[in-house]
Enzyme design. Structure first.
Site, mmCIF file in Angstrom:
data_model
loop_
_atom_site.group_PDB
_atom_site.id
_atom_site.type_symbol
_atom_site.label_atom_id
_atom_site.label_comp_id
_atom_site.label_asym_id
_atom_site.label_seq_id
_atom_site.Cartn_x
_atom_site.Cartn_y
_atom_site.Cartn_z
ATOM 1 N N TYR A 62 17.022 76.311 35.867
ATOM 2 C CA TYR A 62 16.774 74.894 35.425
ATOM 3 C C TYR A 62 15.301 74.782 35.902
ATOM 4 O O TYR A 62 14.617 75.769 36.077
ATOM 5 C CB TYR A 62 17.868 73.822 35.951
ATOM 6 C CG TYR A 62 17.789 72.515 35.502
ATOM 7 C CD1 TYR A 62 17.677 72.355 33.921
ATOM 8 C CD2 TYR A 62 17.485 71.402 36.312
ATOM 9 C CE1 TYR A 62 17.494 71.089 33.411
ATOM 10 C CE2 TYR A 62 17.489 69.960 35.471
ATOM 11 C CZ TYR A 62 17.308 69.937 33.964
ATOM 12 O OH TYR A 62 17.296 68.794 33.448
ATOM 13 N N LYS A 117 38.667 77.871 14.101
ATOM 14 C CA LYS A 117 37.734 78.611 13.376
ATOM 15 C C LYS A 117 36.599 79.158 14.431
ATOM 16 O O LYS A 117 36.152 80.541 14.274
ATOM 17 C CB LYS A 117 36.832 77.821 12.310
ATOM 18 C CG LYS A 117 36.122 78.304 11.362
ATOM 19 C CD LYS A 117 36.954 78.717 10.154
ATOM 20 C CE LYS A 117 36.327 79.429 9.042
ATOM 21 N NZ LYS A 117 36.945 79.728 8.026
ATOM 22 N N ASP A 185 35.128 78.094 2.556
ATOM 23 C CA ASP A 185 36.136 77.771 1.724
ATOM 24 C C ASP A 185 35.910 78.468 0.238
ATOM 25 O O ASP A 185 36.489 78.921 -0.355
ATOM 26 C CB ASP A 185 36.519 76.409 1.413
ATOM 27 C CG ASP A 185 36.867 75.611 2.779
ATOM 28 O OD1 ASP A 185 37.671 76.306 3.415
ATOM 29 O OD2 ASP A 185 36.498 74.412 3.073
ATOM 30 N N ALA A 218 40.178 74.969 -10.052
ATOM 31 C CA ALA A 218 38.777 75.143 -10.109
ATOM 32 C C ALA A 218 37.920 74.217 -9.148
ATOM 33 O O ALA A 218 36.991 73.540 -9.495
ATOM 34 C CB ALA A 218 38.608 74.313 -11.644
ATOM 35 N N ALA A 220 36.366 74.533 -4.782
ATOM 36 C CA ALA A 220 35.525 75.159 -4.111
ATOM 37 C C ALA A 220 35.965 76.706 -4.444
ATOM 38 O O ALA A 220 34.986 77.531 -4.502
ATOM 39 C CB ALA A 220 35.630 74.751 -2.849
ATOM 40 N N ALA A 221 36.951 77.299 -3.925
ATOM 41 C CA ALA A 221 37.404 78.623 -4.023
ATOM 42 C C ALA A 221 37.215 79.178 -5.257
ATOM 43 O O ALA A 221 36.949 80.325 -5.638
ATOM 44 C CB ALA A 221 38.733 78.728 -3.081
#
Length: 413
Positions: A62, A117, A185, A218, A220-221
């Site tokens: 610091y 995640k 996704d 139909a 995102a994936a």
């Protein structure tokens, strides 16, 4: 490597701490459900990579030592990659509107998934990640928020943002930022699906160009898979939503679906998903709906069924195996799990390794090829995609993505 994700305390420690700080003791949920016990206190923490044991350490970590580094970065901004954690950390960003199979549950309820995640990034790719659940759902508000946070990160992983907003969020961020922006996704699912399909085709002695695929879903994936399969050279692919096959003659298509219709469905199919499956070589399910056994039976001999909805696949594997040569799902309790964790850690690790300005189609295709190659000579009907716990996966994907970034001119080192 920057800060390490660790388990901050054991269950017994958590209980002890709760008593000391006046919090409520472990609930009955903790006692009877191991998922609640594991999540108590969160699944991650930040750990320093340098010691602060005395005043000399403090003066370097610091003030006053840190001022020298700050001044150097102010004069040469590119030094931020060498003297901070920027080049090894990703932001996992969501607005909580499309969380797993739970839907629009809000920012705070999405946090356990975003923490999960983040620890997968660390466990499988050696990449540090910070979960950021935003309390806004407007496209421009999300974009502005992420743009303002971006100086702290080497990449942005968008997660669980509902379609069609997710497409616009990603596009706008890619236009405004010079670091990788990747909606998992969409693209993670597409990469792993293509890898599995490459190996299924190899197993059957066919080329991708010989296959006709039908995608259920139909969102995102589904859109990303369609685009990637076309990029990879599939013979034909048709996408179906709740109203049937996405085709040029429909007047109810969103701009995204209209774009997809312009480069898919060469056969000019229309009508229902099940009608489109007649004679098809590949079924890919990312919809959460159901497909009848009769429709699966109508597919071409030696077909592939990738029914990836969780927890209930569009076609149960027992049914699919009656007619298909290769069956894959999104579940871990059946062979050939199409799992995004096979892709995103290595993709980001490779992009960060070379300080890529973005993730290109070529980098994604390279990731799919590398992932497929891990299976090698062990290829079999119940093994067209490796396990996430195969230690060869992340290094193979990382190396392939880094090489592709250099070849495509987006690497900065």
């Amino acid at each position: 490597m920057a800060a390490e994700i660790v388990n901050p305390r054991s269950d017994s420690e958590a209980g002890s701490d709760s008593e000391q700080d006046g919090a409520e003791p472990l609930t009955s949920l903790d006692s009877f459900d191991p998922a609640f016990a594991l999540h108590r206190g969160g699944k991650m923490a930040v750990q320093a990579t340098v010691p602060v044991r005395d005043k000399d350490d403090l003066s370097l970590a610091y003030t006053p030592g840190v001022a020298k580094v700050c001044s150097a970065i102010a004069e040469q901004p590119e030094l931020v990659h060498d003297y901070t954690w920027k080049s090894s950390v990703v932001a996992v960003v969501t607005d909580g509107t499309a969380v797993l199979g739970l839907g629009d549950i809000g920012a705070e309820a999405s946090l356990p998934v975003m923490e999960g995640k983040a620890i997968l990034f660390k466990q499988f790719g050696g990449v540090d990640a910070v979960p950021l659940a935003l309390s806004c759902t407007d496209v421009d508000e999300i974009v502005e928020t992420v743009v303002r946070l971006a100086p702290s990160f080497g990449g942005i992983n968008l997660e669980d943002i509902s379609a069609p907003r997710c497409f616009e969020v990603e596009r706008k961020l890619q236009e405004r930022l010079d670091i990788p922006v990747f909606h998992d996704d969409q693209h993670g699912t597409a990469v792993v699906t293509l890898a599995a399909l490459r190996n299924a085709a190899r197993l059957s002695g066919r080329a991708l160009s010989e296959l006709r695929a039908v995608i259920s879903g139909a969102g995102a994936a589904g859109v990303a898979i369609a685009k990637m399969l076309v990029e990879a050279g599939i013979g034909d692919v048709a996408l179906a939503d709740r109203k049937g096959v996405v085709s040029r003659d429909r007047d109810d298509l969103t701009p995204i679906k209209a774009e997809v219709a312009s480069f898919t469905n060469k056969s000019g199919l229309s009508g229902s998903l099940e009608a489109a499956l007649e004679g098809a070589d590949v079924f890919i399910g990312v919809s959460g709906g159901t497909v009848s056994e009769a429709a699966v039976a109508s597919m071409a001999e030696g077909a592939f069924v990738f029914a990836m909805a969780n927890p209930n696949p569009e076609v149960h594997p027992e049914v699919a195996h009656k007619y298909a040569a290769v069956v894959a799902t999104g579940r871990s309790d059946f062979p050939n799990q199409i799992n995004n964790v096979l892709a995103f850690p290595g993709i980001f690790a490779g992009a960060l390794q070379v300080r890529a300005s973005r993730i290109t189609e070529g980098m994604k295709l390279a990731a799919a090829e590398a992932l497929a190659s891990v299976v090698g000579d062990d290829l079999a009907a119940d093994y067209v995609i490796p396990s996430p716990f195969d230690e060869r996966v992340a290094p193979a994907v990382t190396a392939a993505v880094a090489a592709a970034a250099r070849a495509e001119g987006v690497a900065r080192r």
